[in-house]
Design a protein around this motif. Structure first.
Motif, mmCIF file in Angstrom:
data_model
loop_
_atom_site.group_PDB
_atom_site.id
_atom_site.type_symbol
_atom_site.label_atom_id
_atom_site.label_comp_id
_atom_site.label_asym_id
_atom_site.label_seq_id
_atom_site.Cartn_x
_atom_site.Cartn_y
_atom_site.Cartn_z
ATOM 1 N N ARG A 50 -62.151 23.848 -16.779
ATOM 2 C CA ARG A 50 -61.841 24.427 -17.807
ATOM 3 C C ARG A 50 -61.815 26.175 -17.643
ATOM 4 O O ARG A 50 -62.948 26.651 -17.026
ATOM 5 C CB ARG A 50 -62.942 24.012 -18.886
ATOM 6 C CG ARG A 50 -62.558 24.816 -20.412
ATOM 7 C CD ARG A 50 -63.583 24.145 -21.310
ATOM 8 N NE ARG A 50 -63.150 24.911 -22.697
ATOM 9 C CZ ARG A 50 -63.731 26.058 -23.232
ATOM 10 N NH1 ARG A 50 -64.358 26.656 -22.431
ATOM 11 N NH2 ARG A 50 -63.368 26.333 -24.373
ATOM 12 N N ILE A 51 -60.657 26.771 -17.768
ATOM 13 C CA ILE A 51 -60.549 28.116 -17.084
ATOM 14 C C ILE A 51 -60.486 28.770 -18.635
ATOM 15 O O ILE A 51 -59.433 28.578 -19.419
ATOM 16 C CB ILE A 51 -59.333 28.183 -16.297
ATOM 17 C CG1 ILE A 51 -59.945 27.609 -14.956
ATOM 18 C CG2 ILE A 51 -59.520 29.903 -15.961
ATOM 19 C CD1 ILE A 51 -58.698 27.836 -13.903
ATOM 20 N N GLN A 52 -61.102 29.753 -18.914
ATOM 21 C CA GLN A 52 -61.481 30.653 -20.154
ATOM 22 C C GLN A 52 -60.513 31.969 -19.597
ATOM 23 O O GLN A 52 -61.255 32.611 -19.183
ATOM 24 C CB GLN A 52 -62.531 30.899 -20.835
ATOM 25 C CG GLN A 52 -62.432 31.780 -21.890
ATOM 26 C CD GLN A 52 -64.026 31.582 -22.633
ATOM 27 O OE1 GLN A 52 -64.467 30.452 -23.193
ATOM 28 N NE2 GLN A 52 -64.715 32.652 -22.654
ATOM 29 N N ILE A 53 -59.558 32.390 -20.269
ATOM 30 C CA ILE A 53 -58.730 33.478 -19.798
ATOM 31 C C ILE A 53 -58.750 34.547 -20.856
ATOM 32 O O ILE A 53 -57.956 34.138 -21.945
ATOM 33 C CB ILE A 53 -57.396 33.107 -19.503
ATOM 34 C CG1 ILE A 53 -57.134 32.135 -18.391
ATOM 35 C CG2 ILE A 53 -56.633 34.556 -18.894
ATOM 36 C CD1 ILE A 53 -55.836 31.316 -18.198
ATOM 37 N N LEU A 93 -54.264 33.437 -10.822
ATOM 38 C CA LEU A 93 -53.795 32.916 -12.086
ATOM 39 C C LEU A 93 -53.119 34.054 -12.865
ATOM 40 O O LEU A 93 -53.405 35.170 -13.264
ATOM 41 C CB LEU A 93 -54.856 32.406 -13.173
ATOM 42 C CG LEU A 93 -54.620 31.616 -14.166
ATOM 43 C CD1 LEU A 93 -55.838 30.692 -14.437
ATOM 44 C CD2 LEU A 93 -54.180 32.523 -15.475
ATOM 45 N N VAL A 94 -51.652 33.915 -13.133
ATOM 46 C CA VAL A 94 -50.845 34.683 -13.974
ATOM 47 C C VAL A 94 -50.787 34.417 -15.551
ATOM 48 O O VAL A 94 -50.301 33.023 -15.830
ATOM 49 C CB VAL A 94 -49.577 34.686 -13.243
ATOM 50 C CG1 VAL A 94 -48.520 35.621 -13.899
ATOM 51 C CG2 VAL A 94 -49.807 35.241 -11.607
ATOM 52 N N LEU A 95 -50.932 35.119 -16.114
ATOM 53 C CA LEU A 95 -50.947 34.683 -17.569
ATOM 54 C C LEU A 95 -49.703 35.514 -18.185
ATOM 55 O O LEU A 95 -49.799 36.810 -18.071
ATOM 56 C CB LEU A 95 -52.316 35.003 -18.498
ATOM 57 C CG LEU A 95 -52.193 34.746 -19.794
ATOM 58 C CD1 LEU A 95 -52.098 33.245 -20.102
ATOM 59 C CD2 LEU A 95 -53.362 35.053 -20.594
ATOM 60 N N THR A 139 -40.331 36.284 -22.008
ATOM 61 C CA THR A 139 -41.942 36.305 -21.431
ATOM 62 C C THR A 139 -42.282 37.794 -20.868
ATOM 63 O O THR A 139 -41.305 38.487 -20.372
ATOM 64 C CB THR A 139 -41.872 35.260 -20.337
ATOM 65 O OG1 THR A 139 -40.846 35.554 -19.234
ATOM 66 C CG2 THR A 139 -41.780 33.925 -20.752
ATOM 67 N N GLU A 140 -43.664 38.046 -21.016
ATOM 68 C CA GLU A 140 -44.158 39.395 -20.628
ATOM 69 C C GLU A 140 -45.374 39.097 -19.993
ATOM 70 O O GLU A 140 -46.130 38.304 -20.139
ATOM 71 C CB GLU A 140 -44.326 40.259 -21.722
ATOM 72 C CG GLU A 140 -43.053 40.803 -22.551
ATOM 73 C CD GLU A 140 -43.244 41.415 -23.985
ATOM 74 O OE1 GLU A 140 -44.416 41.839 -24.252
ATOM 75 O OE2 GLU A 140 -42.457 41.950 -24.667
ATOM 76 N N ASP A 141 -45.540 39.763 -18.882
ATOM 77 C CA ASP A 141 -46.725 39.716 -18.044
ATOM 78 C C ASP A 141 -48.044 40.244 -18.765
ATOM 79 O O ASP A 141 -47.818 41.387 -19.510
ATOM 80 C CB ASP A 141 -46.577 40.480 -16.849
ATOM 81 C CG ASP A 141 -45.682 39.606 -15.741
ATOM 82 O OD1 ASP A 141 -45.448 38.706 -15.956
ATOM 83 O OD2 ASP A 141 -45.176 40.578 -14.851
ATOM 84 N N VAL A 142 -48.916 39.564 -19.223
ATOM 85 C CA VAL A 142 -50.193 39.808 -19.722
ATOM 86 C C VAL A 142 -51.181 40.143 -18.566
ATOM 87 O O VAL A 142 -51.965 41.256 -18.925
ATOM 88 C CB VAL A 142 -50.637 38.796 -20.618
ATOM 89 C CG1 VAL A 142 -52.022 38.939 -21.416
ATOM 90 C CG2 VAL A 142 -49.717 38.302 -21.671
#
Length: 334
Positions: A251-254, A310-312, A321-324
Motif C-alpha cells: 500500500r503506497i500513500q502518495i 512512481l509518476v503521479l 493529463t498533467e504531471d503532479v
C-alpha cells in the motif's frame, strides 16, 4: 298560554326534588336558555304554593313539599306570604258583598265609581284592601327579586359548567400531549435499539475478521509506504520499502498538495530502466492525518529488489493529463 301536562308534571317533580340529578341539570340548563320556560317554572311554583296553602295537595305530595320544597328559606317566605294573602282575601270579599247596593246605580265612569266604592267601604274593609294592596306590591317586588336571584343562580351554574368543560378540554389536551411524548420516546428507543443491534453486528464482523487474520497471518500480511512531495533521486534521502517473505500486498500513500484539484489521478510505477511495471487509473485523493493523499494498492509480487520511480498525473475535467509529481524509493527484500 297553553300548558303541556307532561311538561307541568316534570316541573312539579323538579320543584319537589323528585327528579334524578341528570334531569335536574337538564331543567336548569333549559330554564337558563329559555325565558318562557323560566316563567313556566315560576308560575308552577306559585300554583304549587297556593295549593299547599289551600290544603289541596295529596298526602304524599304534601310530605314531599314540606320535606324538600320548604328546605329553602326563600321558599318558606313565599309560603308565608301566600298564607297572609289568603287570610286577607276572604275579608275583602265579605266587605265587598256587604256594601253592594240593592238597586243598581246608573252607569258612571270608572274613576268616580272607584272613588265612590272606596268611600263606601267600612274601616275594616278599607284596612283589608290596603293590606291586600301592600301585599301585592311587596309580593310583586319579591317576585322580581326572586326572578333575578334565579337568573343569577342559573348564570352561576352555567359559568360553572363552562369552567368544567374548559378543565376537561385542558385535561384532554394534556393527555394527548403525554401520549405524543410517549410515542416519541418509544420511537427514540426503537432507533437506539436498532443502532445497538447494528453496532453489535459490526463488532461481531470485526471480531470474526480478527480471528480469521489471526489464523491466517500469511494471507493478510501487507506493508505500507508513504511518499510526499520534495523527495529527490538522492539515494540517501529516498524512502526504503522492506518486503518480508510473508507480504502479500503493498500500500503506497502518495501525498498531493492542497491546490492539486483534479477529476481523478493516474499512477504509473517504473523500474530502474524506466519500464512501467504497474499502472492504475481513476484514483481519487482522500484526507489522511498528514493532509491529502492518493492510495495505490498493488500485489507485493510485482516488486523486486531495486530502485523505482512512481509518476503521479492528474486528469482534468476535459480529460487531459498533467504531471503532479515524481517520487523515488528503493525496495529491499528480506
Amino acid at each position: 298560554m297553553k300548558h303541556d301536562p307532561i311538561n307541568d308534571e316534570l316541573i312539579v317533580k323538579y320543584l319537589l326534588g323528585d327528579l334524578p340529578d341528570e334531569k335536574q341539570a337538564e331543567v336548569e340548563d333549559r330554564a337558563f336558555k329559555d325565558e318562557q320556560y323560566l316563567r313556566d317554572i315560576l308560575a308552577a311554583e306559585s300554583d304549587l304554593i297556593d295549593e299547599y296553602v289551600r290544603g289541596e295537595l295529596s298526602d304524599s305530595v304534601r310530605r314531599q313539599f314540606e320535606s324538600r320544597f320548604l328546605a329553602s328559606a326563600e321558599r318558606r317566605r313565599k309560603v308565608e306570604f301566600a298564607r297572609a294573602l289568603a287570610s286577607v282575601t276572604p275579608e275583602f270579599a265579605v266587605a265587598a258583598e256587604n256594601i253592594r247596593p240593592a238597586i243598581a246605580p246608573p252607569p258612571l265612569r270608572w274613576p268616580s265609581t272607584l272613588a265612590d266604592f272606596l268611600r263606601g267601604l267600612t274601616p275594616a274593609a278599607k284596612f283589608s284592601l290596603a293590606a291586600a294592596a301592600l301585599l301585592i306590591v311587596i309580593g310583586g317586588s319579591w317576585l322580581v327579586a326572586e326572578r333575578l336571584r334565579l337568573r343569577s343562580e342559573l348564570s352561576e351554574l352555567h359559568a360553572e359548567q363552562q369552567s368544567r368543560e374548559r378543565q376537561q378540554q385542558a385535561l384532554q389536551q394534556q393527555i394527548a400531549e403525554e401520549q405524543a411524548r410517549r410515542e416519541d420516546l418509544s420511537a427514540q428507543l426503537q432507533r437506539e435499539r436498532e443502532q445497538r443491534e447494528r453496532s453489535q453486528q459490526l463488532v461481531a464482523e470485526l471480531q470474526r475478521e480478527l480471528e480469521e487474520s489471526a489464523t491466517q497471518p500469511s494471507q493478510s500480511a501487507a506493508v505500507s509506504l508513504a511518499l510526499w512531495p520534495g523527495i529527490t533521486r538522492s539515494g540517501s534521502a529516498r524512502p526504503k520499502l522492506v518486503l518480508p517473505q510473508a507480504a502479500r500486498r503493498v500500500r503506497i500513500q502518495i501525498g498531493v498538495e492542497p491546490e492539486d484539484e483534479y477529476q481523478s489521478f493516474r499512477a504509473e510505477l517504473r523500474d530502474a530502466r524506466g519500464d512501467p511495471i504497474w499502472t492504475q487509473d481513476s484514483l481519487s485523493a482522500r484526507r489522511v492525518r498528514a493532509g491529502r493523499a492518493v492510495i495505490l494498492n498493488l500485489p507485493a509480487s510485482a516488486l523486486k529488489a531495486g530502485e523505482y520511480e512512481l509518476v503521479l498525473r492528474g486528469v482534468t475535467r476535459e480529460g487531459t493529463t498533467e504531471d503532479v509529481g515524481y517520487h523515488y524509493f528503493d525496495v529491499l527484500k528480506k
